[in-house]
Motif scaffolding. Structure first.
Motif, PDB file in Angstrom:
ATOM      1  N   ASN A   1       0.844  -1.195   0.000  1.00  4.52           N
ATOM      2  CA  ASN A   1       0.000   0.000   0.000  1.00  4.52           C
ATOM      3  C   ASN A   1       0.875   1.238   0.000  1.00  4.52           C
ATOM      4  O   ASN A   1       1.864   1.323   0.734  1.00  4.52           O
ATOM      5  CB  ASN A   1      -0.915   0.013   1.226  1.00  4.52           C
ATOM      6  N   ILE A   2       0.496   2.187  -0.830  1.00  4.66           N
ATOM      7  CA  ILE A   2       1.248   3.436  -0.893  1.00  4.66           C
ATOM      8  C   ILE A   2       0.783   4.343   0.239  1.00  4.66           C
ATOM      9  O   ILE A   2      -0.395   4.674   0.344  1.00  4.66           O
ATOM     10  CB  ILE A   2       1.036   4.113  -2.258  1.00  4.66           C
ATOM     11  N   LYS A   3       1.732   4.712   1.086  1.00  3.45           N
ATOM     12  CA  LYS A   3       1.392   5.519   2.268  1.00  3.45           C
ATOM     13  C   LYS A   3       1.011   6.931   1.852  1.00  3.45           C
ATOM     14  O   LYS A   3       1.615   7.522   0.954  1.00  3.45           O
ATOM     15  CB  LYS A   3       2.568   5.568   3.235  1.00  3.45           C
ATOM     16  N   GLU A   4       0.005   7.469   2.511  1.00  2.79           N
ATOM     17  CA  GLU A   4      -0.414   8.829   2.222  1.00  2.79           C
ATOM     18  C   GLU A   4       0.636   9.847   2.695  1.00  2.79           C
ATOM     19  O   GLU A   4       0.946  10.811   2.014  1.00  2.79           O
ATOM     20  CB  GLU A   4      -1.754   9.107   2.917  1.00  2.79           C
ATOM     21  N   LEU A   5       1.173   9.649   3.888  1.00  2.00           N
ATOM     22  CA  LEU A   5       2.153  10.579   4.452  1.00  2.00           C
ATOM     23  C   LEU A   5       3.313   9.788   5.037  1.00  2.00           C
ATOM     24  O   LEU A   5       3.146   8.658   5.523  1.00  2.00           O
ATOM     25  CB  LEU A   5       1.524  11.449   5.555  1.00  2.00           C
ATOM     26  N   ARG A   6       4.472  10.352   5.021  1.00  6.08           N
ATOM     27  CA  ARG A   6       5.641   9.726   5.630  1.00  6.08           C
ATOM     28  C   ARG A   6       6.443  10.776   6.399  1.00  6.08           C
ATOM     29  O   ARG A   6       6.518  11.941   5.993  1.00  6.08           O
ATOM     30  CB  ARG A   6       6.528   9.066   4.576  1.00  6.08           C
ATOM     31  N   LYS A   7       7.043  10.325   7.484  1.00  2.55           N
ATOM     32  CA  LYS A   7       7.853  11.245   8.275  1.00  2.55           C
ATOM     33  C   LYS A   7       9.078  11.691   7.490  1.00  2.55           C
ATOM     34  O   LYS A   7       9.553  12.810   7.654  1.00  2.55           O
ATOM     35  CB  LYS A   7       8.286  10.560   9.583  1.00  2.55           C
ATOM     36  N   SER A   8       9.569  10.786   6.658  1.00  2.00           N
ATOM     37  CA  SER A   8      10.754  11.131   5.859  1.00  2.00           C
ATOM     38  C   SER A   8      10.374  11.099   4.390  1.00  2.00           C
ATOM     39  O   SER A   8      10.536  10.072   3.716  1.00  2.00           O
ATOM     40  CB  SER A   8      11.890  10.126   6.127  1.00  2.00           C
ATOM     41  N   PRO A   9       9.813  12.174   3.853  1.00  2.00           N
ATOM     42  CA  PRO A   9       9.407  12.173   2.458  1.00  2.00           C
ATOM     43  C   PRO A   9      10.615  12.089   1.532  1.00  2.00           C
ATOM     44  O   PRO A   9      11.743  12.365   1.927  1.00  2.00           O
ATOM     45  CB  PRO A   9       8.679  13.514   2.305  1.00  2.00           C
ATOM     46  N   VAL A  10      10.342  11.721   0.278  1.00  2.00           N
ATOM     47  CA  VAL A  10      11.405  11.616  -0.712  1.00  2.00           C
ATOM     48  C   VAL A  10      11.908  13.011  -1.028  1.00  2.00           C
ATOM     49  O   VAL A  10      11.129  13.899  -1.415  1.00  2.00           O
ATOM     50  CB  VAL A  10      10.880  10.922  -1.992  1.00  2.00           C
ATOM     51  N   LYS A  11      13.242  13.222  -0.885  1.00  2.80           N
ATOM     52  CA  LYS A  11      13.805  14.561  -1.026  1.00  2.80           C
ATOM     53  C   LYS A  11      14.326  14.836  -2.425  1.00  2.80           C
ATOM     54  O   LYS A  11      14.088  15.895  -2.985  1.00  2.80           O
ATOM     55  CB  LYS A  11      14.926  14.749  -0.008  1.00  2.80           C
ATOM     56  N   ASP A  12      15.067  13.884  -2.982  1.00  5.31           N
ATOM     57  CA  ASP A  12      15.679  14.127  -4.289  1.00  5.31           C
ATOM     58  C   ASP A  12      15.838  12.807  -5.030  1.00  5.31           C
ATOM     59  O   ASP A  12      15.338  11.769  -4.595  1.00  5.31           O
ATOM     60  CB  ASP A  12      17.030  14.837  -4.129  1.00  5.31           C
ATOM     61  N   LEU A  13      16.551  12.866  -6.156  1.00  3.15           N
ATOM     62  CA  LEU A  13      16.658  11.700  -7.031  1.00  3.15           C
ATOM     63  C   LEU A  13      17.568  10.625  -6.489  1.00  3.15           C
ATOM     64  O   LEU A  13      17.348   9.435  -6.741  1.00  3.15           O
ATOM     65  CB  LEU A  13      17.169  12.142  -8.407  1.00  3.15           C
ATOM     66  N   SER A  14      18.579  10.992  -5.747  1.00  2.00           N
ATOM     67  CA  SER A  14      19.605  10.021  -5.370  1.00  2.00           C
ATOM     68  C   SER A  14      19.565   9.571  -3.916  1.00  2.00           C
ATOM     69  O   SER A  14      20.187   8.571  -3.554  1.00  2.00           O
ATOM     70  CB  SER A  14      20.995  10.599  -5.676  1.00  2.00           C
ATOM     71  N   THR A  15      18.833  10.267  -3.076  1.00  2.00           N
ATOM     72  CA  THR A  15      18.771   9.886  -1.660  1.00  2.00           C
ATOM     73  C   THR A  15      17.906   8.644  -1.484  1.00  2.00           C
ATOM     74  O   THR A  15      16.763   8.603  -1.953  1.00  2.00           O
ATOM     75  CB  THR A  15      18.182  11.037  -0.820  1.00  2.00           C
ATOM     76  N   PRO A  16      18.403   7.586  -0.823  1.00  2.00           N
ATOM     77  CA  PRO A  16      17.610   6.361  -0.616  1.00  2.00           C
ATOM     78  C   PRO A  16      16.364   6.623   0.220  1.00  2.00           C
ATOM     79  O   PRO A  16      16.390   7.385   1.175  1.00  2.00           O
ATOM     80  CB  PRO A  16      18.588   5.432   0.122  1.00  2.00           C
ATOM     81  N   SER A  17      15.281   5.981  -0.182  1.00  2.00           N
ATOM     82  CA  SER A  17      14.001   6.081   0.524  1.00  2.00           C
ATOM     83  C   SER A  17      13.262   4.754   0.365  1.00  2.00           C
ATOM     84  O   SER A  17      13.603   3.931  -0.502  1.00  2.00           O
ATOM     85  CB  SER A  17      13.147   7.222  -0.063  1.00  2.00           C
ATOM     86  N   PRO A  18      12.243   4.509   1.196  1.00  2.55           N
ATOM     87  CA  PRO A  18      11.442   3.293   1.006  1.00  2.55           C
ATOM     88  C   PRO A  18      10.794   3.274  -0.381  1.00  2.55           C
ATOM     89  O   PRO A  18      10.381   4.317  -0.902  1.00  2.55           O
ATOM     90  CB  PRO A  18      10.386   3.406   2.111  1.00  2.55           C
ATOM     91  N   VAL A  19      10.680   2.095  -0.955  1.00  2.00           N
ATOM     92  CA  VAL A  19      10.157   1.960  -2.320  1.00  2.00           C
ATOM     93  C   VAL A  19       8.728   2.476  -2.417  1.00  2.00           C
ATOM     94  O   VAL A  19       8.364   3.169  -3.373  1.00  2.00           O
ATOM     95  CB  VAL A  19      10.229   0.490  -2.785  1.00  2.00           C
ATOM     96  N   ASP A  20       7.908   2.134  -1.434  1.00  2.00           N
ATOM     97  CA  ASP A  20       6.523   2.580  -1.497  1.00  2.00           C
ATOM     98  C   ASP A  20       6.419   4.094  -1.450  1.00  2.00           C
ATOM     99  O   ASP A  20       5.552   4.714  -2.083  1.00  2.00           O
ATOM    100  CB  ASP A  20       5.684   1.940  -0.392  1.00  2.00           C
ATOM    101  N   ALA A  21       7.334   4.725  -0.705  1.00  2.00           N
ATOM    102  CA  ALA A  21       7.329   6.184  -0.629  1.00  2.00           C
ATOM    103  C   ALA A  21       7.723   6.801  -1.975  1.00  2.00           C
ATOM    104  O   ALA A  21       7.144   7.806  -2.407  1.00  2.00           O
ATOM    105  CB  ALA A  21       8.287   6.652   0.470  1.00  2.00           C
ATOM    106  N   ILE A  22       8.695   6.179  -2.642  1.00  2.00           N
ATOM    107  CA  ILE A  22       9.132   6.703  -3.936  1.00  2.00           C
ATOM    108  C   ILE A  22       8.012   6.594  -4.959  1.00  2.00           C
ATOM    109  O   ILE A  22       7.723   7.546  -5.697  1.00  2.00           O
ATOM    110  CB  ILE A  22      10.380   5.944  -4.429  1.00  2.00           C
ATOM    111  N   VAL A  23       7.363   5.424  -5.003  1.00  2.00           N
ATOM    112  CA  VAL A  23       6.278   5.224  -5.967  1.00  2.00           C
ATOM    113  C   VAL A  23       5.151   6.207  -5.700  1.00  2.00           C
ATOM    114  O   VAL A  23       4.608   6.839  -6.628  1.00  2.00           O
ATOM    115  CB  VAL A  23       5.761   3.769  -5.912  1.00  2.00           C
ATOM    116  N   GLY A  24       4.797   6.374  -4.429  1.00  2.00           N
ATOM    117  CA  GLY A  24       3.745   7.324  -4.095  1.00  2.00           C
ATOM    118  C   GLY A  24       4.116   8.740  -4.481  1.00  2.00           C
ATOM    119  O   GLY A  24       3.281   9.500  -4.999  1.00  2.00           O
TER     120      GLY A  24
END
Length: 1017
Positions: free
Chosen positions: A334-357
């Motif tokens: 499930n793609i989360k509506e909000l995350r404490k650590s949103p995706v910041k840029d192209l190269s910074t690692p983030s959870p996959v579901d957060a990136i897709v969302g």
């Protein structure tokens, strides 16, 4: 010429740099070519102020350029206050289409409002950079030099080459490791629509089949192409995100792969996107399961060495990048509506579901365009996540043209393709199912395998049930995300389908579906759509087509341990004629009882125990309904689906004869009939009368026809080249009860070949042939045949029109045996093409001893030929008719004369009186009737003066006259004209003179031969 592609082709060749400048240093003389060459630079650099000024100038020059002004007034896109590059692109493209004068006017005004831009366009270096900036580039000339642009280009070309190498091939479902085919050898244009279909449209489409199914689609839906997915809508907005939805096996992933391949090949989106990137939701699932964090760049499916280029494009010109996200419905998180650590840029690692969302919502790379493929079951959820504006499209599978194109592409041999496609088209259920690409692939694969084994195409097709089972297996294996237990799903689908079939329901609301099927997002066999109801929207479901619902309903019955429900259903069909909607289900039941199909079912965890019940039911049905054509044909289809040779042989033995009369048999019906008959060691009796047996069907049925002990056969549209097949099918030494060659134009040589074959039979009933022209040779063939062969009846009918015009003796010849006598009939069909004209034509029949008719036939045909050149009711015509009527009086032992003409006139009454006084003649029958060259029969009038004259005549004792036709009931001003025959004052009568009933030979003769002849033409 596409200068972008030209330059790409010269990049890797020696001396490419030297070839660049001549291409770009000069413009051609026409304004349209100038605009075409400078198209990208115009799109990139025309600003809002300059565009408005140019348009204002165009509006002021109405008399100078009406074409452009009309274009401007009609196009709402360009009338927006905010100018976008897509609007500039739209204007430039329309100008190019309008021609040189429109472009010249545009360039003139552009030079006035933006001289610097026009000067730059003449600069060879800037023009050179324009060509190398990439399709639709937005790189500003002030920030990026021509040299920088040119330096980037080889890397882009290499990336495209890499994409082509990765995406140009696909693996089919049955491919082994290392096997693949070119995508271009499989991909066929799909039917893509941009509308939400109404409830009535869906239900009507589901219930139609065959050509009607495809015809309705062509009429109702306007297909769009993939290059139109990002064009401005009615408000002038270009969608940032496009949903491409479609059911399993409909070609979504193929389309996504074709898009990126075409872009890399230079044939798609060249002026719109500098980069197209593919992202697979299946790969997202793998990364999510491992729990690792990834960056946006990690998710992009490109070689690592191209990551810097991708990163640069995403940063500098994201509006020129298309992200193609394939298989949204396959996401297992499930793609989360909000995350404490949103995706910041192209190269910074983030959870996959957060990136897709973040990509879908546009919280990162908001200017990139998205194209997302999904099943309809997940489209509503996807729509809520996507950034705006959104365009929603749906893949409906193949159109009819698409099915034909797929067969053509798959079956390289043209003849084989035509035979295979023709065979499939005759099976309406299978042909309709081919709108689903995966079904089309299965069918083509089956045909190809049989072709490689040198098996006839006519015998290649597996049973319809087996094709559907293959379809289920493929979807379960390749299109069900993580489904480990398919049996409960298939049984719940079967339960839903069976309930709908019993209620004759094809659309289901969400509540009824959820009460049966647990996880709707993982079901590849159901279609979901949204329906507007007042202020709410309602989720509805259906199977892909009614035929799939019927299949799953049959599959439902295989799951019963207690088969009482199956028996009840079978008995219900047998007892109630209105239960025809259950017949396809029963046919699938027999198919699921086939041994090989039962093994395929075991592979997916299902068992079928229907064989015993099905066999008992079919034997009982055969015993009770052996004489009913429609029921017999359905029974044969059931036996074919069962495909158990030994049982079919036993079941067929119950029938001592197989007879089809006036039921058109399709090619699929002929396959079924051939299979069932070939299971029998001998065939006692087979009759195919008026069943549309064409030459190709005749060739198909040959093995069975030769085995028949007694045969009745009617063949349509036979040419001289097909006569050999007919002779082979007849064989020798059988009882030929009936042979009719209809709608054909046989030569005298072909007639002789057929008659030679007929003469080799044990006994012969009726023979009917249609020929090009009835000549003396044709008449001699008839005479010789009747002398040597004890046929009951022989009819030769000539085709109407030019081929049967001046050279034909008559329109029809007929000879019939009546104990020791023969009945000879000759007819000349009239012309009733004009409703106002009086019809023409004459038919004459006589009964006389067999020893007398030879000379009479030749004399009659010659006299009839003279009539064909004369005008009806002219003195010359009447004179020849008088001579023709006088001739029978000289024939010894003449027993009976039958006449047909348009009306009983006084002249005809006089001729009848003359005939009735002929020695030995017992009866004259006159029928007011005319048959035209189209074989359309109309009853004519018995005029009062003719009736009165015959009633007053002295009829010798023992002789009689019979009149049939329409008689006006009015006491005065009676109807006399042909066109008045349908007035209510006219009624059909039979008049005996004197009033003594005699055997009505003519009526019997006329009824029999006209029944055959009326279907000839």
């Amino acid at each position: 010429m596409d200068t972008q592609r030209d330059m790409e082709e010269t990049q890797d060749s020696p001396g490419a740099a030297g070839a660049e400048e001549p291409m770009c240093s000069a413009w051609t003389s026409t304004a349209r070519e100038r605009v075409s060459e400078a198209r990208r630079e115009l799109i990139n650099r025309i600003g809002e102020a300059s565009l408005k000024a140019v348009l204002d100038g165009l509006q002021q020059e109405i008399s100078g350029s009406p074409a452009v002004i009309g274009m401007w007034e009609r196009n709402e896109v360009l009338q927006q206050h905010h100018v976008t590059q897509d609007q500039v692109r739209c204007l430039v493209d329309m100008l190019r289409n309008k021609g040189n004068s429109a472009c010249q006017r545009f360039l003139s005004h552009l030079g006035e409002v933006d001289p610097a831009l026009c000067e730059d366009l003449y600069d060879p270096n800037l023009s050179f950079s324009c060509h190398f900036a990439g399709p639709g580039s937005t790189v500003n000339s002030a920030s990026t030099t021509p040299k920088q642009k040119a330096d980037q280009q080889p890397v882009v070309l290499k990336l495209k080459e890499w994409i082509v190498s990765q995406y140009k091939t696909v693996q089919e479902y049955n491919d082994l490791p290392g096997q693949d085919v070119l995508l271009t050898d499989r991909y066929t244009q799909l039917l893509i629509i941009e509308k939400h279909r109404k409830l009535e449209e869906r239900e009507k489409e589901m219930r139609t089949s065959g050509a009607g199914f495809f015809g309705a689609r062509q009429k109702e839906y306007k297909s769009i192409t993939v290059d139109q997915l990002f064009k401005p809508n009615d408000r002038g907005d270009v969608s940032k995100a496009v949903i491409l939805q479609g059911n399993s096996g409909h070609g979504k992933s193929f389309t996504a792969q074709k898009i990126i391949l075409d872009w890399a090949s230079g044939s798609l989106y060249q002026d719109r996107f500098e980069l197209v990137l593919h992202l697979s939701c299946k790969e997202f699932n793998l990364l999510y399961k491992e729990g690792e964090q990834s960056s946006v760049l990690d998710l992009v499916n490109v070689d690592e060495k191209y990551i810097p280029l991708v990163q640069k494009k995403l940063k500098e010109s994201p509006q020129k990048v298309l992200l193609l996200i394939d298989g949204f419905d396959e996401l297992q998180f499930n793609i989360k509506e909000l995350r404490k650590s949103p995706v910041k840029d192209l190269s910074t690692p983030s959870p996959v579901d957060a990136i897709v969302g973040a990509l879908l919502k546009g919280s990162i790379l908001s200017e990139c365009h998205l194209l997302v493929t999904t099943r309809p079951t997940a489209s509503d959820k996807l729509n809520k996540l996507l950034k705006r504006p959104v365009r929603c499209t749906e893949i409906l599978g193949f159109s009819e043209e698409g099915v034909h194109d797929y067969f053509k592409m798959f079956c390289k041999d043209e003849k084989f393709k035509e035979e295979a496609l023709g065979s499939v088209k005759e099976n309406e259920t299978l042909y309709t199912s081919c709108f689903i690409p995966v079904i089309c692939w299965i069918v083509c694969t089956v045909f190809r395998e049989h072709m490689q084994k040198h098996i006839e195409v006519a015998n290649a097709l597996e049973t319809t049930t087996s094709i559907f089972v293959h379809f289920v297996k493929i979807l379960l294996e390749h299109h069900c995300r993580g489904l480990k237990q398919p049996v409960p799903l298939l049984r719940s689908l079967g339960q839903l389908a069976e309930r709908g079939i019993q209620k004759q329901q094809v659309l289901f609301d969400k509540a009824s579906v959820e009460g049966t099927v647990s996880d709707l997002t993982s079901v590849p066999f159901l279609c979901k759509f949204l329906l507007k109801e007042t202020v709410e929207k309602k989720e509805m479901f259906s199977f892909m087509h009614l035929s799939f619902q019927e299949f799953f309903a049959a599959l439902h019955y295989t799951s019963y341990e207690d088969q009482e429900n199956v028996k009840k259903m079978l008995e219900l069909v047998e007892q109630q004629e209105d239960r025809t909607h259950l017949l396809p289900v029963i046919q699938f039941l027999f198919g699921l009882s086939k041994v090989k199909v039962m093994q395929d079912l075991k592979d997916i965890g299902l068992t079928s125990n229907l064989s015993l019940e099905a066999k008992e039911w079919i034997v009982k049905r055969i015993e009770n309904n052996s004489e009913k054509d429609a029921k017999m044909l359905f029974t044969l289809h059931c036996l074919y689906e069962l495909h158990e040779d030994k049982f079919v042989r036993t079941a067929m033995a119950v029938w001592d004869k197989v007879k089809f009369d006036s039921i058109p048999l399709t090619r699929a019906d002929c396959w079924v009939l051939l299979y069932c008959l070939q299971c029998c060691p001998t065939i006692p009796s087979l009759t195919l009368s008026e069943c549309n047996i064409t030459p190709d069907k005749l060739r198909m049925l040959q093995p069975a026809l030769r085995k028949c002990q007694k045969l009745g056969l009617a063949v349509d549209n036979l040419s001289d080249a097909d006569v050999r097949d007919l002779v082979s099918a007849m064989g020798e030494g059988k009882t030929l009860s009936d042979l009719s060659v209809l709608n054909s134009s046989l030569s005298d040589e072909s007639v002789q070949q057929i008659l030679t074959a007929v003469s080799k039979q044990k006994s012969v009933g009726n023979v009917l042939l249609t020929v090009k022209t009835i000549t003396l040779v044709t008449a001699e063939c008839l005479l010789n045949f009747m002398k040597s062969t004890p046929a009951e009846e022989f009819v030769i009918v000539g085709l109407p029109g030019g081929s049967n015009g001046d050279g034909s003796l008559c329109s029809c010849l007929i000879v019939k045996r009546l104990e020791e006598h023969l009945m000879l009939g000759v007819a000349n069909y009239g012309d009733t093409t004009s409703p106002e004209s009086e019809p023409s034509g004459l038919a004459l029949g006589v009964i006389l001893p067999e020893t007398t008719y030879t000379l009479l036939l030749e004399e009659f045909t010659c006299r009839f030929q003279q009539l064909r050149h004369l005008v009806e009711n002219s003195p010359e015509y009447d004179k020849h008719v008088d001579g023709l009527m006088a001739y029978p009086s000289s024939v010894p032992d003449l027993k009976w004369v039958g006449l047909e003409a348009a009306c009983l006139t006084e002249a005809w009454a006089i001729r009848i009186i003359s005939l009735i006084n002929t020695p030995h003649l017992e009866r004259v029958e006159f029928n007011a009737d005319i048959t035209d060259e189209r074989m359309e029969e109309e009853t004519g009038l018995l005029l009062e003066e003719g009736i009165h004259l015959l009633q007053e005549a002295q009829i010798p004792p023992g002789r009689s006259i019979k009149l049939t036709g329409l008689r006006c009931r009015k006491s005065k001003d009676r109807c006399r004209r042909w066109r008045d025959r349908k007035l209510s004052c006219n009624r059909y009568v039979e008049i005996e003179i004197p009033a003594v009933k005699k055997k009505e030979v003519l009526k019997k003769w006329k009824k029999k031969w006209k029944k055959k002849c009326c279907v000839l033409l």
